[in-house]
Scaffold this motif. Structure first.
Motif, PDB file in Angstrom:
ATOM      1  N   MET A 103      49.938  39.833  45.852  1.00 62.95           N
ATOM      2  CA  MET A 103      48.881  40.039  46.456  1.00 62.95           C
ATOM      3  C   MET A 103      47.806  39.386  45.606  1.00 62.95           C
ATOM      4  N   ARG A 104      46.790  39.015  46.418  1.00 57.06           N
ATOM      5  CA  ARG A 104      45.560  38.428  45.782  1.00 57.06           C
ATOM      6  C   ARG A 104      44.507  39.510  45.708  1.00 57.06           C
ATOM      7  N   PHE A 105      43.779  39.430  44.774  1.00 59.76           N
ATOM      8  CA  PHE A 105      42.327  40.252  44.604  1.00 59.76           C
ATOM      9  C   PHE A 105      41.270  39.098  44.338  1.00 59.76           C
ATOM     10  N   GLY A 106      40.284  39.233  45.047  1.00 62.85           N
ATOM     11  CA  GLY A 106      38.925  38.430  44.850  1.00 62.85           C
ATOM     12  C   GLY A 106      37.636  39.025  45.155  1.00 62.85           C
ATOM     13  N   VAL A 107      36.591  38.302  45.364  1.00 65.55           N
ATOM     14  CA  VAL A 107      35.494  38.934  45.658  1.00 65.55           C
ATOM     15  C   VAL A 107      34.590  37.781  46.394  1.00 65.55           C
ATOM     16  N   ASN A 108      33.790  38.455  47.229  1.00 63.11           N
ATOM     17  CA  ASN A 108      32.913  37.596  47.911  1.00 63.11           C
ATOM     18  C   ASN A 108      31.652  37.302  47.327  1.00 63.11           C
ATOM     19  N   TYR A 109      31.412  35.922  46.936  1.00 62.05           N
ATOM     20  CA  TYR A 109      30.442  35.596  45.770  1.00 62.05           C
ATOM     21  C   TYR A 109      29.146  35.490  46.371  1.00 62.05           C
ATOM     22  N   THR A 110      28.115  36.285  45.856  1.00 64.10           N
ATOM     23  CA  THR A 110      26.899  36.385  46.090  1.00 64.10           C
ATOM     24  C   THR A 110      25.972  35.868  44.901  1.00 64.10           C
ATOM     25  N   PRO A 111      25.437  35.008  44.671  1.00 65.42           N
ATOM     26  CA  PRO A 111      24.770  34.490  43.845  1.00 65.42           C
ATOM     27  C   PRO A 111      23.956  35.594  42.972  1.00 65.42           C
ATOM     28  N   ARG A 112      23.815  35.788  41.704  1.00 61.10           N
ATOM     29  CA  ARG A 112      22.843  36.817  41.167  1.00 61.10           C
ATOM     30  C   ARG A 112      21.592  36.373  41.304  1.00 61.10           C
ATOM     31  N   VAL A 113      21.272  35.054  41.065  1.00 63.17           N
ATOM     32  CA  VAL A 113      19.828  34.772  41.168  1.00 63.17           C
ATOM     33  C   VAL A 113      19.698  33.940  42.459  1.00 63.17           C
ATOM     34  N   GLY A 114      18.664  34.583  43.263  1.00 68.86           N
ATOM     35  CA  GLY A 114      18.174  33.854  44.486  1.00 68.86           C
ATOM     36  C   GLY A 114      19.249  34.098  45.689  1.00 68.86           C
ATOM     37  N   TRP A 115      20.099  34.896  45.298  1.00 70.95           N
ATOM     38  CA  TRP A 115      21.139  35.307  46.486  1.00 70.95           C
ATOM     39  C   TRP A 115      21.547  34.080  47.326  1.00 70.95           C
ATOM     40  N   ASP A 141      27.952  32.967  36.796  1.00 74.53           N
ATOM     41  CA  ASP A 141      28.477  34.018  37.611  1.00 74.53           C
ATOM     42  C   ASP A 141      29.755  33.957  37.710  1.00 74.53           C
ATOM     43  N   LEU A 142      30.506  32.920  37.836  1.00 74.07           N
ATOM     44  CA  LEU A 142      31.992  32.895  37.974  1.00 74.07           C
ATOM     45  C   LEU A 142      32.718  33.274  36.896  1.00 74.07           C
ATOM     46  N   GLU A 143      32.286  33.070  35.808  1.00 76.61           N
ATOM     47  CA  GLU A 143      32.758  33.689  34.340  1.00 76.61           C
ATOM     48  C   GLU A 143      32.927  35.013  34.438  1.00 76.61           C
ATOM     49  N   GLN A 144      31.807  35.869  35.016  1.00 75.62           N
ATOM     50  CA  GLN A 144      31.834  37.347  35.106  1.00 75.62           C
ATOM     51  C   GLN A 144      32.880  37.650  36.029  1.00 75.62           C
ATOM     52  N   VAL A 145      33.139  36.774  37.216  1.00 76.78           N
ATOM     53  CA  VAL A 145      34.144  37.317  38.131  1.00 76.78           C
ATOM     54  C   VAL A 145      35.609  36.864  37.563  1.00 76.78           C
ATOM     55  N   ALA A 146      35.685  35.843  36.887  1.00 73.00           N
ATOM     56  CA  ALA A 146      37.100  35.914  36.305  1.00 73.00           C
ATOM     57  C   ALA A 146      37.321  36.752  35.150  1.00 73.00           C
ATOM     58  N   ALA A 147      36.261  37.167  34.623  1.00 69.31           N
ATOM     59  CA  ALA A 147      36.702  38.225  33.445  1.00 69.31           C
ATOM     60  C   ALA A 147      36.927  39.442  33.865  1.00 69.31           C
ATOM     61  N   LEU A 148      36.800  39.789  35.114  1.00 70.63           N
ATOM     62  CA  LEU A 148      37.250  41.126  36.253  1.00 70.63           C
ATOM     63  C   LEU A 148      38.672  40.721  36.564  1.00 70.63           C
ATOM     64  N   ASP A 149      39.378  39.742  36.025  1.00 69.18           N
ATOM     65  CA  ASP A 149      40.812  39.496  36.525  1.00 69.18           C
ATOM     66  C   ASP A 149      40.874  39.167  38.095  1.00 69.18           C
ATOM     67  N   LEU A 150      39.882  38.781  38.544  1.00 67.89           N
ATOM     68  CA  LEU A 150      40.123  38.472  39.856  1.00 67.89           C
ATOM     69  C   LEU A 150      40.799  36.947  40.135  1.00 67.89           C
ATOM     70  N   ASP A 151      41.061  36.573  41.120  1.00 67.89           N
ATOM     71  CA  ASP A 151      41.890  35.344  41.273  1.00 67.89           C
ATOM     72  C   ASP A 151      41.085  34.378  42.037  1.00 67.89           C
ATOM     73  N   HIS A 152      40.097  34.885  43.088  1.00 70.01           N
ATOM     74  CA  HIS A 152      39.504  33.980  44.069  1.00 70.01           C
ATOM     75  C   HIS A 152      38.212  34.418  44.262  1.00 70.01           C
ATOM     76  N   VAL A 153      37.432  33.440  45.004  1.00 69.05           N
ATOM     77  CA  VAL A 153      35.899  33.996  45.412  1.00 69.05           C
ATOM     78  C   VAL A 153      35.819  33.273  46.822  1.00 69.05           C
ATOM     79  N   ARG A 154      35.208  33.733  47.785  1.00 69.04           N
ATOM     80  CA  ARG A 154      34.755  33.221  48.950  1.00 69.04           C
ATOM     81  C   ARG A 154      33.250  33.035  48.992  1.00 69.04           C
ATOM     82  N   ILE A 155      32.951  31.818  49.347  1.00 66.37           N
ATOM     83  CA  ILE A 155      31.705  31.364  49.321  1.00 66.37           C
ATOM     84  C   ILE A 155      30.877  30.869  50.269  1.00 66.37           C
TER      85      ILE A 155
END
Length: 443
Positions: A1-13, A28-42
């Motif tokens: 099973m995959r775990f990821g996050v919908n990427y909302t840029p921290r600066v400027g949305w 931003d993406l380094e922070q996402v990867a540090a949460l042990d997530l494997d993908h983002v949706r942009i």
């Protein structure tokens, strides 16, 4: 099973697409990867990429590709949404679809040609990138097709299906570089071509994008789960109807599958602190994820969202400002730490067995209102889940006598909503006959 996050840029949305800053994206993406997530949706904004029907900005396409490449550098796969369309209560239709140039985005020949051109161009830009997870037509594009949108581009179900087939085909053609690749056939490429709808598809009879469209077209069935739709208002933030809403929606979607092996992707789910107490946010996340992850056939969970919307951004609905796993200052929130722990625990967990119980939904009559929170079917499913500890599968009445299909899904007995009372244990189950049709239910 995959775990990821919908990427909302921290600066400027998402307005950050106006001033693409690779260094900021990388942080931003380094922070996402540090949460042990494997993908983002942009979400590149459609009106910025294709401001004129005949002009698809090369710099905008290059920025999308650059974000995908930046994600690869930190070990993340990327799903790209195209026709944005709509995000967080704001519409971003290009000017060639509005006011003096108003066209129906689903049926106008010129509009369709422009949309096809964009999807092909985006597919060509992304083609061959090894961390490309997939391409989605757009974010909840079905919200444009009917009320409650204030200016709907009204269509019927046949027109909705024609639009989906045509644009899924264009996206596939762009990604593969081949004419006529079957967009509705799963497995034609390693990358996913999908479409996404908000829950009116399942809950609102006015909606022309139907459950069967979600379950038959595209490479996976996509669902978006939000409990501000009446679930939390009726059941409370940590009530069964709230923390199991995502699980329910995954089971409901799978009822329309003609292939029991077809996956469901929980592409959006989040904790709206306008209807869930902020102190309960972690508990809501943990219970929601665990219940959803217990459904056989779930391919992944993509949380909404990575970073909070900054308070300097005005006019958003209050719910939008507190949905991130990381706050607007770059600090990981308790929900971020909780999702990271769950991803580590559940990613490689054994595939769950399907529930042996099938709750029958009468699809021979208008039924979508009854499937919504507060509806008879929804409430019966919730009571059954409370009784059994896991939610039942959903079986369409029109398919409830197909013993082979039920066996393929692992369903051993059928129940009907009228036989599931609020009191645990009050039901009359129907056994699924071995090697024959399912028995008729009698009360």
């Amino acid at each position: 099973m995959r775990f990821g996050v919908n990427y909302t840029p921290r600066v400027g949305w998402f307005h950050a697409w106006l001033d693409h800053d690779r260094d900021a994206v990388r942080r931003d993406l380094e922070q996402v990867a540090a949460l042990d997530l494997d993908h983002v949706r942009i979400f590149p904004l459609w009106d910025l990429v294709q401001p004129n029907r005949g002009h698809i900005r090369p710099a905008a396409l290059a920025a999308v590709a650059d974000v995908v490449d930046a994600a690869a550098e930190v070990g993340l796969d990327v799903n790209v949404d195209a026709l944005q369309g709509h995000l967080s209560s704001f519409d971003y239709l290009p000017a060639w679809l509005t006011t003096w140039h108003e066209r129906n985005m689903f049926t106008d020949p010129d509009a369709l040609a422009g949309e096809e051109a964009y999807l092909r161009a985006l597919g060509e830009t992304l083609r061959g990138r090894p961390n490309l997870m997939g391409l989605t037509l757009g974010n909840e594009v079905n919200q444009f097709a009917a009320r409650p949108h204030p200016r709907p581009h009204e269509i019927d179900a046949d027109q909705a299906e024609a639009w989906l087939r045509r644009l899924l085909g264009a996206a596939r053609e762009g990604l593969l570089g081949t004419e006529g690749a079957g967009a509705e056939t799963p497995g034609t490429a390693d990358v996913l071509v999908t479409h996404a709808a908000y829950d009116a598809t399942w809950y609102d009879e006015r909606q022309p994008f139907l459950p069967r469209h979600a379950a038959e077209l595209g490479d996976q069935t996509v669902v978006h789960s939000w409990v501000f739709n009446g679930a939390a208002q009726r059941h409370g933030g940590l009530g069964t109807g709230s923390v199991r809403h995502a699980e329910y929606l995954v089971q409901l979607a799978a009822a329309w599958h003609t292939d029991a092996r077809r996956p469901v992707w929980l592409q959006e789910v989040g904790v709206p602190t306008t209807v869930v107490d902020p102190d309960d946010a972690v508990a809501f996340l943990e219970q929601t994820v665990r219940h959803a992850a217990g459904v056989a056939g779930l391919s992944g969970i993509t949380w909404w969202c990575s970073h909070d919307v900054s308070r300097t951004m005005l006019d958003f609905p209050p719910v939008e400002y507190d949905l991130g796993l990381v706050d607007e200052h770059g600090t990981v929130k308790p929900t971020g730490r909780a999702l990271a722990a769950l991803a580590r625990e559940l990613r490689d967990a054994p595939t769950p067995a399907p529930s042996p119980v099938g709750l029958v939904l009468d699809d021979t009559v208008p039924h979508r209102t009854g499937c919504a929170p507060g509806g008879d079917f929804f409430e019966a499913w919730v009571h059954a889940a409370e009784r059994d500890g896991r939610g039942p599968q959903v079986v369409l009445q029109s398919r409830s006598h197909e013993a082979g299909v039920l066996a393929e899904r692992g369903i051993e007995r059928l129940e009907h909503p009228g036989d599931v009372d609020e009191t645990p244990g009050h039901l009359v189950p129907t056994a699924v006959a071995s090697g024959g049709a399912a028995a008729t239910m009698h009360r």
